[in-house]
Design a protein around this motif. Structure first.
Motif, PDB file in Angstrom:
ATOM      1  N   ARG A  30      90.011  30.594  91.550  1.00 57.48           N
ATOM      2  CA  ARG A  30      91.287  29.930  91.867  1.00 57.48           C
ATOM      3  C   ARG A  30      91.476  29.783  93.382  1.00 57.48           C
ATOM      4  O   ARG A  30      91.876  28.738  93.883  1.00 57.48           O
ATOM      5  N   ALA A  31      91.183  30.871  94.113  1.00 61.23           N
ATOM      6  CA  ALA A  31      91.371  30.845  95.576  1.00 61.23           C
ATOM      7  C   ALA A  31      90.346  29.925  96.254  1.00 61.23           C
ATOM      8  O   ALA A  31      90.654  29.275  97.252  1.00 61.23           O
ATOM      9  N   ILE A  32      89.141  29.859  95.689  1.00 64.42           N
ATOM     10  CA  ILE A  32      88.117  28.975  96.283  1.00 64.42           C
ATOM     11  C   ILE A  32      88.454  27.519  95.951  1.00 64.42           C
ATOM     12  O   ILE A  32      88.366  26.636  96.814  1.00 64.42           O
ATOM     13  N   ASP A  33      88.865  27.276  94.708  1.00 66.40           N
ATOM     14  CA  ASP A  33      89.241  25.911  94.314  1.00 66.40           C
ATOM     15  C   ASP A  33      90.403  25.399  95.160  1.00 66.40           C
ATOM     16  O   ASP A  33      90.463  24.221  95.499  1.00 66.40           O
ATOM     17  N   TYR A  34      91.318  26.314  95.486  1.00 69.71           N
ATOM     18  CA  TYR A  34      92.452  25.901  96.327  1.00 69.71           C
ATOM     19  C   TYR A  34      91.915  25.341  97.645  1.00 69.71           C
ATOM     20  O   TYR A  34      92.306  24.251  98.082  1.00 69.71           O
ATOM     21  N   MET A  35      90.987  26.069  98.252  1.00 69.96           N
ATOM     22  CA  MET A  35      90.408  25.600  99.522  1.00 69.96           C
ATOM     23  C   MET A  35      89.703  24.249  99.334  1.00 69.96           C
ATOM     24  O   MET A  35      89.899  23.325 100.126  1.00 69.96           O
ATOM     25  N   LEU A  36      88.901  24.153  98.290  1.00 69.38           N
ATOM     26  CA  LEU A  36      88.135  22.913  98.097  1.00 69.38           C
ATOM     27  C   LEU A  36      89.044  21.728  97.800  1.00 69.38           C
ATOM     28  O   LEU A  36      88.715  20.588  98.116  1.00 69.38           O
ATOM     29  N   SER A  37      90.225  22.013  97.238  1.00 70.41           N
ATOM     30  CA  SER A  37      91.136  20.917  96.896  1.00 70.41           C
ATOM     31  C   SER A  37      91.860  20.352  98.120  1.00 70.41           C
ATOM     32  O   SER A  37      92.326  19.228  98.095  1.00 70.41           O
ATOM     33  N   ILE A  38      91.946  21.148  99.190  1.00 73.00           N
ATOM     34  CA  ILE A  38      92.697  20.624 100.343  1.00 73.00           C
ATOM     35  C   ILE A  38      91.804  20.062 101.453  1.00 73.00           C
ATOM     36  O   ILE A  38      92.294  19.553 102.440  1.00 73.00           O
ATOM     37  N   GLY A  39      90.506  20.195 101.284  1.00 69.87           N
ATOM     38  CA  GLY A  39      89.605  19.515 102.229  1.00 69.87           C
ATOM     39  C   GLY A  39      89.415  20.241 103.526  1.00 69.87           C
ATOM     40  O   GLY A  39      89.924  21.331 103.741  1.00 69.87           O
ATOM     41  N   ARG A  40      88.653  19.615 104.389  1.00 68.10           N
ATOM     42  CA  ARG A  40      88.254  20.215 105.645  1.00 68.10           C
ATOM     43  C   ARG A  40      89.374  20.185 106.665  1.00 68.10           C
ATOM     44  O   ARG A  40      90.185  19.297 106.681  1.00 68.10           O
ATOM     45  N   LEU A  42      92.384  38.557  94.973  1.00 72.01           N
ATOM     46  CA  LEU A  42      93.753  38.846  95.429  1.00 72.01           C
ATOM     47  C   LEU A  42      94.290  37.792  96.396  1.00 72.01           C
ATOM     48  O   LEU A  42      95.406  37.894  96.884  1.00 72.01           O
ATOM     49  N   ALA A  43      93.488  36.788  96.691  1.00 71.14           N
ATOM     50  CA  ALA A  43      93.891  35.796  97.701  1.00 71.14           C
ATOM     51  C   ALA A  43      94.588  34.589  97.080  1.00 71.14           C
ATOM     52  O   ALA A  43      94.300  34.211  95.938  1.00 71.14           O
ATOM     53  N   ASP A  44      95.502  33.993  97.849  1.00 68.66           N
ATOM     54  CA  ASP A  44      96.089  32.712  97.428  1.00 68.66           C
ATOM     55  C   ASP A  44      95.143  31.582  97.813  1.00 68.66           C
ATOM     56  O   ASP A  44      95.106  30.553  97.158  1.00 68.66           O
ATOM     57  N   GLY A  45      94.429  31.779  98.899  1.00 66.47           N
ATOM     58  CA  GLY A  45      93.467  30.761  99.330  1.00 66.47           C
ATOM     59  C   GLY A  45      92.333  31.415 100.095  1.00 66.47           C
ATOM     60  O   GLY A  45      92.530  32.429 100.769  1.00 66.47           O
ATOM     61  N   VAL A  46      91.146  30.826  99.966  1.00 67.00           N
ATOM     62  CA  VAL A  46      90.001  31.262 100.757  1.00 67.00           C
ATOM     63  C   VAL A  46      89.851  30.229 101.866  1.00 67.00           C
ATOM     64  O   VAL A  46      90.330  29.089 101.727  1.00 67.00           O
ATOM     65  N   CYS A  47      89.219  30.596 102.975  1.00 63.93           N
ATOM     66  CA  CYS A  47      88.941  29.598 104.013  1.00 63.93           C
ATOM     67  C   CYS A  47      87.584  29.872 104.623  1.00 63.93           C
ATOM     68  O   CYS A  47      87.030  30.953 104.439  1.00 63.93           O
ATOM     69  N   THR A  48      87.043  28.899 105.342  1.00 64.10           N
ATOM     70  CA  THR A  48      85.827  29.131 106.132  1.00 64.10           C
ATOM     71  C   THR A  48      86.232  28.912 107.596  1.00 64.10           C
ATOM     72  O   THR A  48      87.386  28.541 107.880  1.00 64.10           O
ATOM     73  N   SER A  49      85.261  29.068 108.484  1.00 66.82           N
ATOM     74  CA  SER A  49      85.613  28.868 109.893  1.00 66.82           C
ATOM     75  C   SER A  49      85.890  27.392 110.167  1.00 66.82           C
ATOM     76  O   SER A  49      86.502  27.042 111.167  1.00 66.82           O
ATOM     77  N   ALA A  50      85.438  26.504 109.265  1.00 67.21           N
ATOM     78  CA  ALA A  50      85.644  25.063 109.470  1.00 67.21           C
ATOM     79  C   ALA A  50      87.059  24.628 109.092  1.00 67.21           C
ATOM     80  O   ALA A  50      87.542  23.602 109.574  1.00 67.21           O
ATOM     81  N   ASN A  51      87.718  25.370 108.215  1.00 67.15           N
ATOM     82  CA  ASN A  51      89.012  24.872 107.723  1.00 67.15           C
ATOM     83  C   ASN A  51      90.125  25.926 107.713  1.00 67.15           C
ATOM     84  O   ASN A  51      91.155  25.711 107.069  1.00 67.15           O
ATOM     85  N   ALA A  52      89.919  27.054 108.392  1.00 67.68           N
ATOM     86  CA  ALA A  52      90.890  28.156 108.342  1.00 67.68           C
ATOM     87  C   ALA A  52      92.301  27.680 108.710  1.00 67.68           C
ATOM     88  O   ALA A  52      93.281  28.012 108.022  1.00 67.68           O
ATOM     89  N   HIS A  53      92.405  26.873 109.781  1.00 66.44           N
ATOM     90  CA  HIS A  53      93.728  26.413 110.220  1.00 66.44           C
ATOM     91  C   HIS A  53      94.368  25.494 109.173  1.00 66.44           C
ATOM     92  O   HIS A  53      95.585  25.523 108.969  1.00 66.44           O
ATOM     93  N   ILE A  54      93.561  24.703 108.492  1.00 71.19           N
ATOM     94  CA  ILE A  54      94.096  23.775 107.483  1.00 71.19           C
ATOM     95  C   ILE A  54      94.613  24.568 106.277  1.00 71.19           C
ATOM     96  O   ILE A  54      95.710  24.304 105.772  1.00 71.19           O
ATOM     97  N   VAL A  55      93.838  25.552 105.849  1.00 72.65           N
ATOM     98  CA  VAL A  55      94.266  26.357 104.686  1.00 72.65           C
ATOM     99  C   VAL A  55      95.543  27.126 105.037  1.00 72.65           C
ATOM    100  O   VAL A  55      96.518  27.117 104.269  1.00 72.65           O
ATOM    101  N   VAL A  56      95.569  27.749 106.205  1.00 68.64           N
ATOM    102  CA  VAL A  56      96.755  28.526 106.615  1.00 68.64           C
ATOM    103  C   VAL A  56      97.989  27.608 106.667  1.00 68.64           C
ATOM    104  O   VAL A  56      99.053  27.937 106.130  1.00 68.64           O
ATOM    105  N   ASN A  57      97.851  26.451 107.287  1.00 71.00           N
ATOM    106  CA  ASN A  57      99.006  25.545 107.437  1.00 71.00           C
ATOM    107  C   ASN A  57      99.409  24.849 106.138  1.00 71.00           C
ATOM    108  O   ASN A  57     100.469  24.239 106.062  1.00 71.00           O
ATOM    109  N   SER A  58      98.562  24.958 105.116  1.00 66.94           N
ATOM    110  CA  SER A  58      98.886  24.283 103.854  1.00 66.94           C
ATOM    111  C   SER A  58      99.970  25.019 103.075  1.00 66.94           C
ATOM    112  O   SER A  58     100.571  24.467 102.161  1.00 66.94           O
ATOM    113  N   PHE A  59     100.241  26.274 103.436  1.00 68.97           N
ATOM    114  CA  PHE A  59     101.273  27.046 102.725  1.00 68.97           C
ATOM    115  C   PHE A  59     102.628  26.894 103.416  1.00 68.97           C
ATOM    116  O   PHE A  59     102.694  26.712 104.630  1.00 68.97           O
TER     117      PHE A  59
END
Ligand code: 13P
Ligand code: SF4
Length: 309
Positions: free
Chosen positions: A299-309, A122-139
């Protein structure tokens, strides 16, 4: 000559073209036999690029599931399935996300990798603690539904102008909840020259009092690259093991102090050398996920991996 258990594991691993991945919180003997040890994001990247036939994941349930999602045609095994669930990953149900989406139809959904696959779909993007801010700001959207860790939500809020809507209200990690401001004050009194590093799953007041807030991978980089010699580590106790192993490789000595000795993630300790050997011999326990869940969660995991750390 009779082989010891580590030699037998290494032999089986070679024969079966298997790779052993281990999280930074795994017990020392597992970290030492693993081919690769890392934080959640580093493990995802390694799981994505491996050409091994069998991936053995030494960690908790959501991590092994993520490795399977990234390797749907490979055999992904976890040496133990009993009591290896991360309690936080079970705090966010798909129903909670559906409900939040109804209330905030214009929001994007970013969820922590510490979730089950049925939530990730159900997610548009997944994140880890290393990249949460990057994933959030990517939208582009101004509102982000974020879960389940409230403290990671607090950490992200500080590096974004977006409104963070946390679901559920009280999502947390029972290990990181233990750390208090008093723990830091006491440790600082005893080791006044030590830098305090804490994980973003710690409570806000603990994050505020620390010198640095890092994912476990971030802690490795900081300790290895810093000219400082003493560190108080505010996360699971076996993080010290990982740091010790890395310092050994560099033949360096630094003082590592756990912020609390009882910060132990029990599910992480269910993996043993005996279970790892059995896992290689019997090829169990296999991580099996529904094909549709794999496709949609990927899809949501690939989104995270595509935008990097
Ligand atoms: P890292 O991604 O920082 O390794 O964190 C995973 C985790 O479960 C922390 O409790
Ligand atoms: Fe889950 Fe907390 Fe253990 Fe991390 S430390 S795996 S969040 S229970």
């Amino acid at each position: 000559m009779k082989m010891n258990i580590v030699e037998r594991i290494n032999k089986l691993k070679r024969e079966k073209n298997a790779i052993i991945l281990a999280h930074n919180y795994q017990p020392e003997e597992i970290q030492r036999v693993a081919d690769f040890t890392g934080d959640s994001l580093e493990l995802c990247r390694m799981a994505e690029k491996t050409d091994a036939d069998i991936v053995i994941f030494c960690g908790v349930d959501f991590m092994a599931e993520t490795a399977k999602i990234l390797n749907k045609d490979k055999k992904v095994l976890i040496p133990e399935i009993k009591d290896t669930e991360c309690p936080m990953a079970h705090q966010l149900s798909p129903e909670m996300l559906i409900e939040a989406k109804k209330r905030h139809p214009n929001a994007k959904v970013v969820i922590y990798i510490n979730t089950l696959s049925k939530a990730k779909v159900l997610a548009d993007g997944v994140c880890t603690s290393a990249n949460a801010h990057i994933v959030v700001n990517s939208f582009e959207e101004d509102e982000i539904i974020f879960g389940p860790d409230r403290n990671l939500g607090y950490y992200v809020e500080k590096s974004t102008k977006k409104k963070i809507i946390t679901v559920p209200k009280d999502g947390h990690c029972y290990v990181h909840k233990k750390f208090t401001v008093e723990d830091i004050l006491k440790a600082k009194e005893k080791y006044p020259n030590a830098q305090v590093l804490v994980h973003p799953e710690c409570d806000p007041e603990v994050q505020e009092m620390a010198d640095y807030v890092y994912s476990t991978g971030g802690m490795v980089k900081h300790v290895l690259n810093s000219p400082e010699k003493e560190f108080i580590i505010g996360t699971e106790v076996d993080m010290i093991t990982r740091l010790k192993i890395e310092l050994e490789k560099k033949r360096e000595k630094k003082k590592l102090i756990p912020l609390r000795e009882d910060a132990i993630c029990e599910p992480m300790k269910k993996i043993t050398l005996e279970k790892l050997e059995r896992c290689l011999v019997e090829e169990k326990y296999e991580v099996v996920l529904d094909e549709e869940i794999i496709e949609r969660a990927k899809r949501a995991i690939d989104y995270m991996l595509s935008i990097g750390r």
